[in-house]
Design an enzyme around this catalytic site. Structure first.
Site, PDB file in Angstrom:
ATOM      1  N   SER A  16       8.217 -48.534 -23.374  1.00 23.74           N
ATOM      2  CA  SER A  16       8.167 -48.510 -22.186  1.00 23.74           C
ATOM      3  C   SER A  16       9.498 -48.220 -21.289  1.00 23.74           C
ATOM      4  O   SER A  16       9.773 -47.892 -20.320  1.00 23.74           O
ATOM      5  CB  SER A  16       7.616 -49.636 -21.345  1.00 23.74           C
ATOM      6  OG  SER A  16       6.095 -49.561 -21.327  1.00 23.74           O
ATOM      7  N   LYS A  25       9.827 -45.063 -19.511  1.00 21.42           N
ATOM      8  CA  LYS A  25       9.333 -44.760 -18.402  1.00 21.42           C
ATOM      9  C   LYS A  25      10.517 -44.424 -17.289  1.00 21.42           C
ATOM     10  O   LYS A  25      10.484 -43.591 -16.220  1.00 21.42           O
ATOM     11  CB  LYS A  25       8.476 -46.123 -17.926  1.00 21.42           C
ATOM     12  CG  LYS A  25       7.208 -46.040 -18.595  1.00 21.42           C
ATOM     13  CD  LYS A  25       6.802 -47.344 -18.417  1.00 21.42           C
ATOM     14  CE  LYS A  25       5.283 -47.709 -19.222  1.00 21.42           C
ATOM     15  NZ  LYS A  25       4.701 -49.048 -19.027  1.00 21.42           N
ATOM     16  N   TYR A  83       2.895 -38.449 -24.029  1.00 18.05           N
ATOM     17  CA  TYR A  83       3.389 -39.686 -23.800  1.00 18.05           C
ATOM     18  C   TYR A  83       3.744 -40.785 -24.829  1.00 18.05           C
ATOM     19  O   TYR A  83       4.753 -41.280 -25.006  1.00 18.05           O
ATOM     20  CB  TYR A  83       2.338 -40.592 -22.771  1.00 18.05           C
ATOM     21  CG  TYR A  83       2.521 -41.766 -22.258  1.00 18.05           C
ATOM     22  CD1 TYR A  83       3.532 -41.921 -21.437  1.00 18.05           C
ATOM     23  CD2 TYR A  83       1.898 -43.035 -22.757  1.00 18.05           C
ATOM     24  CE1 TYR A  83       3.865 -43.196 -20.902  1.00 18.05           C
ATOM     25  CE2 TYR A  83       2.122 -44.323 -22.258  1.00 18.05           C
ATOM     26  CZ  TYR A  83       3.190 -44.509 -21.561  1.00 18.05           C
ATOM     27  OH  TYR A  83       3.385 -45.615 -21.005  1.00 18.05           O
ATOM     28  N   TYR A  94       7.582 -55.882 -16.364  1.00 19.81           N
ATOM     29  CA  TYR A  94       5.886 -55.915 -16.200  1.00 19.81           C
ATOM     30  C   TYR A  94       5.718 -57.027 -15.128  1.00 19.81           C
ATOM     31  O   TYR A  94       6.581 -57.205 -14.111  1.00 19.81           O
ATOM     32  CB  TYR A  94       5.372 -56.361 -17.697  1.00 19.81           C
ATOM     33  CG  TYR A  94       5.897 -55.282 -18.888  1.00 19.81           C
ATOM     34  CD1 TYR A  94       5.381 -54.120 -18.391  1.00 19.81           C
ATOM     35  CD2 TYR A  94       6.218 -55.704 -19.806  1.00 19.81           C
ATOM     36  CE1 TYR A  94       5.823 -53.146 -19.717  1.00 19.81           C
ATOM     37  CE2 TYR A  94       6.491 -55.068 -21.111  1.00 19.81           C
ATOM     38  CZ  TYR A  94       6.022 -53.653 -20.794  1.00 19.81           C
ATOM     39  OH  TYR A  94       6.458 -52.750 -21.960  1.00 19.81           O
ATOM     40  N   VAL A 100       7.637 -52.693 -25.484  1.00 23.94           N
ATOM     41  CA  VAL A 100       6.994 -53.500 -26.470  1.00 23.94           C
ATOM     42  C   VAL A 100       7.659 -53.525 -27.838  1.00 23.94           C
ATOM     43  O   VAL A 100       7.109 -53.980 -28.988  1.00 23.94           O
ATOM     44  CB  VAL A 100       5.465 -53.235 -26.592  1.00 23.94           C
ATOM     45  CG1 VAL A 100       4.700 -53.557 -25.358  1.00 23.94           C
ATOM     46  CG2 VAL A 100       5.021 -51.871 -26.928  1.00 23.94           C
TER      47      VAL A 100
END
Length: 309
Positions: A65, A68, A193, A245, A263
Site C-alpha cells: 500500500s 498508493k 495494481y 489505515y 501489509v
C-alpha cells in the site's frame, strides 16, 4: 550506499523488536507469509545527504500500500487534481482498508480517499498509458527517480500471488465499474495494481522517497524537481489523515509525522523539510500496520521531538 550505522537508532530498534512477537506476518497473500516475523530495520535520509541506519536496511520487501502514495502523485500529474478528485474523495474512513461498505452508502459511489483499496484502484486506473506495461513503466520510472535507484523492479512471484487472491479487489472494481467510477477492463486493472504493489524496495529506498517528499518534491542532490510542490503537499496530507489505515488518528497523536504503511511491513515516513524515514517490520497488528515499526516510530518521534504538530 553510504549509510552509517547509528548506535542510538540501533538501541531503539532492539527495544521495538520486542513487540514483533505480538503481531502476525500477512498470510492472506501467500508469498508474503515467508517473511521473518522478528525482522525490524530503519533508515533515515536527510536532505544534506547524510544517511543513518539500524538493522538490515538492504533487505528487500514489496511496497504494497505504500505504492498508493506514488500512484496518486503520478495520476494527478497525468490527469490533474480536478479529474482525480471527481472520482475519489479526500476524507478519512473508520473502516478497514479493504472494506466495500462505504461504497454502498456513498452517492455517487466513489471511494472516500486514495489510501484505501477502492480509492487506490480508481487512482491506478487513471495512470496514463496504452498498456499495463507502459503504465507500470511510468510508475517505475517515478520510483527510480525518487530513489535514485534504477535497479528497482517488480517481485513477480508476489505479484502473481496477489493477482490470484485478489477476489475482494475485483469485487470493489466491478462495483465501481457498475457506477461509472472505474473504466476499462477489470482484469487488466487488477494486474496493474498487483504489480504496482509488488514493486520491491529497501528501507534505504523508502527513506529517500520520504526525503524527496519532505523537500517539496525536489531532489536536493541534483536540484531536479521530480514532483510539483503542490502534488507533494497533497500526498503528504493524505499520509497524515489516511496513511495508517483506520489507525491514522491515533498514529497522528502518538507519532505525529506523515506516514504510509503497507501489509509487507513497510512504512514510509517523513519530517518536513529535511528528513525521510524508511521502516521495515513484517509483523503486523490487527489494523495491518507493522507492530514493531509503529512502536519504533513512536520512540523515534518522542526521543527527537519529530511530531509536525
Amino acid at each position: 550506499m553510504d549509510c552509517e550505522t547509528d548506535e542510538e537508532l540501533l538501541e531503539l530498534v532492539e527495544r521495538a523488536r520486542k513487540y514483533t512477537d505480538q503481531g502476525k506476518v500477512a498470510s492472506y497473500i501467500p508469498a508474503l507469509e515467508r517473511a521473518e516475523q522478528n525482522d525490524l530495520s530503519l533508515a533515515l535520509y536527510y536532505t544534506d545527504g547524510k544517511c543513518l541506519k539500524a538493522g538490515d536496511v538492504e533487505k528487500k520487501f514489496t511496497l504494497q500500500s505504500v505504492s498508493k502514495v506514488l500512484a496518486l502523485a503520478l495520476a494527478i500529474m497525468d490527469r490533474g487534481e480536478n479529474e482525480v478528485f471527481q472520482k475519489v474523495g479526500m476524507e478519512p474512513t473508520g473502516d478497514p482498508f479493504n472494506s466495500i461498505a462505504k461504497l454502498e452508502t456513498q452517492i455517487p459511489a466513489k471511494p472516500l480517499n486514495p489510501m484505501i483499496n477502492a480509492g487506490a484502484l480508481v487512482v491506478s486506473n487513471m495512470i496514463s498509458g496504452t498498456s499495463i506495461h507502459e503504465k507500470l513503466g511510468r510508475l517505475l520510472a517515478l520510483v527510480h527517480d525518487m530513489t535514485n535507484n534504477s535497479s528497482i523492479d517488480i517481485d513477480l512471484e508476489v505479484a502473481k500471488s496477489e493477482f490470484e487472491t485478489a477476489h475482494l479487489n475485483r469485487s470493489l472494481c466491478y462495483f465501481m465499474k457498475q457506477h461509472g467510477i472505474v473504466e476499462g477492463d477489470v482484469e487488466e486493472l487488477i494486474e496493474l495494481y498487483t504489480k504496482q504493489c509488488a514493486i520491491q524496495v529497501t528501507c534505504y529506498d523508502l527513506a529517500r522517497i520520504g526525503m524527496i517528499l519532505a523537500n517539496k518534491g525536489t531532489d536536493p542532490k541534483t536540484k531536479r524537481k521530480i514532483l510539483p510542490e503542490r502534488i507533494a503537499t497533497i500526498v503528504k496530507t493524505f499520509m497524515v489523515t489516511c496513511g495508517m489505515y483506520n489507525a491514522s488518528g491515533e498514529f497522528a497523536i502518538q507519532v505525529g509525522i506523515p506516514s504510509k504503511s503497507g501489509v509487507s511491513g513497510a512504512i514510509l515516513s517523513l519530517v518536513p523539510p529535511s528528513l525521510g524515514i524508511g521502516v521495515y517490520g513484517p509483523s503486523l497488528n490487527e489494523k495491518g500496520n507493522s507492530i514493531g515499526g509503529v512502536k519504533l516510530l513512536e520512540m523515534l518521534s518522542q526521543r527527537y521531538d519529530l511530531s509536525i504538530f
